[in-house]
Enzyme design. Sequence first.
Site, PDB file in Angstrom:
ATOM      1  N   CYS A 288      53.036  17.968  88.770  1.00  0.00           N
ATOM      2  CA  CYS A 288      52.896  16.582  89.390  1.00  0.00           C
ATOM      3  C   CYS A 288      54.093  15.777  89.422  1.00  0.00           C
ATOM      4  O   CYS A 288      54.100  14.731  90.101  1.00  0.00           O
ATOM      5  CB  CYS A 288      52.044  15.746  88.254  1.00  0.00           C
ATOM      6  SG  CYS A 288      50.267  16.407  88.284  1.00  0.00           S
TER       7      CYS A 288
ATOM      8  N   HIS B 118      63.870  17.898  81.208  1.00  0.00           N
ATOM      9  CA  HIS B 118      62.967  19.246  81.017  1.00  0.00           C
ATOM     10  C   HIS B 118      62.923  19.816  79.631  1.00  0.00           C
ATOM     11  O   HIS B 118      63.900  20.075  79.200  1.00  0.00           O
ATOM     12  CB  HIS B 118      63.354  20.338  82.088  1.00  0.00           C
ATOM     13  CG  HIS B 118      62.487  21.279  82.443  1.00  0.00           C
ATOM     14  ND1 HIS B 118      61.756  21.950  81.455  1.00  0.00           N
ATOM     15  CD2 HIS B 118      61.884  21.793  83.739  1.00  0.00           C
ATOM     16  CE1 HIS B 118      60.879  22.942  82.336  1.00  0.00           C
ATOM     17  NE2 HIS B 118      60.999  22.604  83.617  1.00  0.00           N
TER      18      HIS B 118
ATOM     19  N   HIS C 184      59.530  -3.650  89.262  1.00  0.00           N
ATOM     20  CA  HIS C 184      58.488  -3.190  89.497  1.00  0.00           C
ATOM     21  C   HIS C 184      58.232  -1.804  89.010  1.00  0.00           C
ATOM     22  O   HIS C 184      59.269  -0.877  88.951  1.00  0.00           O
ATOM     23  CB  HIS C 184      58.266  -2.985  91.161  1.00  0.00           C
ATOM     24  CG  HIS C 184      58.250  -4.337  91.944  1.00  0.00           C
ATOM     25  ND1 HIS C 184      57.375  -5.106  91.926  1.00  0.00           N
ATOM     26  CD2 HIS C 184      59.346  -4.759  92.557  1.00  0.00           C
ATOM     27  CE1 HIS C 184      57.669  -6.265  92.718  1.00  0.00           C
ATOM     28  NE2 HIS C 184      58.871  -5.908  93.248  1.00  0.00           N
TER      29      HIS C 184
ATOM     30  N   HIS D  16      52.824   7.320  87.503  1.00  0.00           N
ATOM     31  CA  HIS D  16      52.138   8.556  87.939  1.00  0.00           C
ATOM     32  C   HIS D  16      50.735   8.103  87.348  1.00  0.00           C
ATOM     33  O   HIS D  16      50.361   7.895  86.423  1.00  0.00           O
ATOM     34  CB  HIS D  16      52.625   9.656  87.358  1.00  0.00           C
ATOM     35  CG  HIS D  16      51.990  11.024  87.492  1.00  0.00           C
ATOM     36  ND1 HIS D  16      51.320  11.423  88.734  1.00  0.00           N
ATOM     37  CD2 HIS D  16      51.333  11.751  86.633  1.00  0.00           C
ATOM     38  CE1 HIS D  16      50.420  12.278  88.491  1.00  0.00           C
ATOM     39  NE2 HIS D  16      50.395  12.756  87.072  1.00  0.00           N
TER      40      HIS D  16
ATOM     41  N   HIS E  23      41.797   4.600  90.838  1.00  0.00           N
ATOM     42  CA  HIS E  23      40.485   4.355  91.403  1.00  0.00           C
ATOM     43  C   HIS E  23      40.156   4.750  92.792  1.00  0.00           C
ATOM     44  O   HIS E  23      39.138   5.351  92.952  1.00  0.00           O
ATOM     45  CB  HIS E  23      40.047   2.920  91.139  1.00  0.00           C
ATOM     46  CG  HIS E  23      38.680   2.317  91.247  1.00  0.00           C
ATOM     47  ND1 HIS E  23      38.030   2.159  92.596  1.00  0.00           N
ATOM     48  CD2 HIS E  23      37.512   2.596  90.256  1.00  0.00           C
ATOM     49  CE1 HIS E  23      36.835   1.733  92.499  1.00  0.00           C
ATOM     50  NE2 HIS E  23      36.469   2.024  91.240  1.00  0.00           N
TER      51      HIS E  23
ATOM     52  N   ASN F 109      43.926  11.380  90.934  1.00  0.00           N
ATOM     53  CA  ASN F 109      45.311  12.007  90.586  1.00  0.00           C
ATOM     54  C   ASN F 109      45.497  12.990  91.789  1.00  0.00           C
ATOM     55  O   ASN F 109      44.868  14.040  91.800  1.00  0.00           O
ATOM     56  CB  ASN F 109      45.089  12.602  89.399  1.00  0.00           C
ATOM     57  CG  ASN F 109      46.331  13.364  88.942  1.00  0.00           C
ATOM     58  OD1 ASN F 109      47.500  13.214  89.715  1.00  0.00           O
ATOM     59  ND2 ASN F 109      46.416  13.982  87.762  1.00  0.00           N
TER      60      ASN F 109
END
Length: 478
Positions: free
Chosen positions: A170, A249, A343, A347, A376, A380
């Site tokens: 992702c 990572h 802002h 994710h 909504h 995802n």
Amino acid sequence: MELFFMMLFYILPLLCLFFILQKLVNQRRDQSCYILDYECYKPADDRKLGTQLSGDIIKRNTNLGLQEYKFLLKAIVSSGIGEQTYAPRNFFSAREQNPSLHDAISEMNEFFTDTVAALLARTSLPPSEIDVLVVNVSMIAAVPSLAARIINCYKMRPDVKCFNLSGMGCSASLISIDLVRNIFKSRKNSTALVLTSESLSTSWYTGNDRSMILANCLFRSGGCAILLTNKHHLARGAMLKLKCLVRTHHGALDEAYGCCMQKEDDQGRRGFHLGKSLPSSATRAFVDNLRELSPKILPLRELLLFAARYFIRRIVAATGGGGNGGGGGKGVAGVNLRAGVEHFCLHTGGKAVIDGVGKSLELGDYDLEPARMTLHRFGNTSASSLWYVLGYMEAKGRLKEGERVLMISFGAGFKCNSCVWEVMRDLGGEARQNTAWESCIDDYPPANLANPFLEKYGWINQEDPSTFKIQEADGNRG
């Protein structure tokens, strides 16, 4: 003659210094990374995954028992996902349990043709002007590559620099941006096209392992095409400028490596495993990432306050004192990120992910609204989620010139990647036709985000609202 040599002695070094400084400035400008435009994918309306179809898909899985049905119902109801999300076409023909390679390729082709065409048309950029192409789709590795399919479709130049990323999860879109940024450092006057999406056609899990059926509830179809450049003359009309990007990572840690993984269950059914160690692994990666990001974006005053709090904690700990050592409620990283950004683009991994990051950074409802509404409306969508969140901010007219946007993403591996963009001009309220949010932005935020799954498929025990029973679509309790 003596005057000439004196002038040569003083002026020549100054001229050399001037040209060196000019070269350094130009080199730094060449290495800048701007977003010219981006296009979030909005699939056709006949691919919307409503409550009835979702229930039908779940009931088609004959390997699920009553307890698994209850688990799925709880997961869907609490997911924060609505009825307007999208699924691959093979789900609508009851073939999600027996997909083909053609299904996956067709799914990607539909995304490529719709999104890239719209982006190039709006920017009036011919495909021949693209110097770098990066495609990231984690769950499919076709031959020829998906990047090669794009080159063939749009007849790009034979010297285009092509990269095809898979398995990055992702957070892959920020990895792609980082790749482009590094290419720009050695290539002047270049334009790059980044395509980020996920293939779900072949990713439906048909077993009953709870750690794997959860992914079926969260992921939805989506994607984004992003056009970037380092050309000076295009900077004035750019939307965003990349200020910094940090990648963390934790793949060396076994717990982090195995918490989010594509695998087979005990019956050999392939799916996506989300382990119990995922929250702790995500938190650890998040903290480490922010520890490196904070000095790059925060003003000196905030960094000095952070250092003071850090030493106070160390002194208190050394003397056996308790408390938080004067952390001041600054969240998981101990810093006030609001001092560096306006802002927050988070994710949309799920409601728990959004709420968890919001709590860690002490964000309010206004800050979390873009991520919650994106979850909504679109679900995802994996690596492309960040760009739908950014699109929401833009559609609401929130992004003003000079403001900064922090993007935070998580991905299998385990990875946490983040970056900060500077807004180059006021965004929103302009004519950007056929964008993903165009037709529905006025409906958000809705008065009620309640999920209809419970009403249709579940029956609440009024004496204990935390429990409920499964019922069929016709209302019979099971």
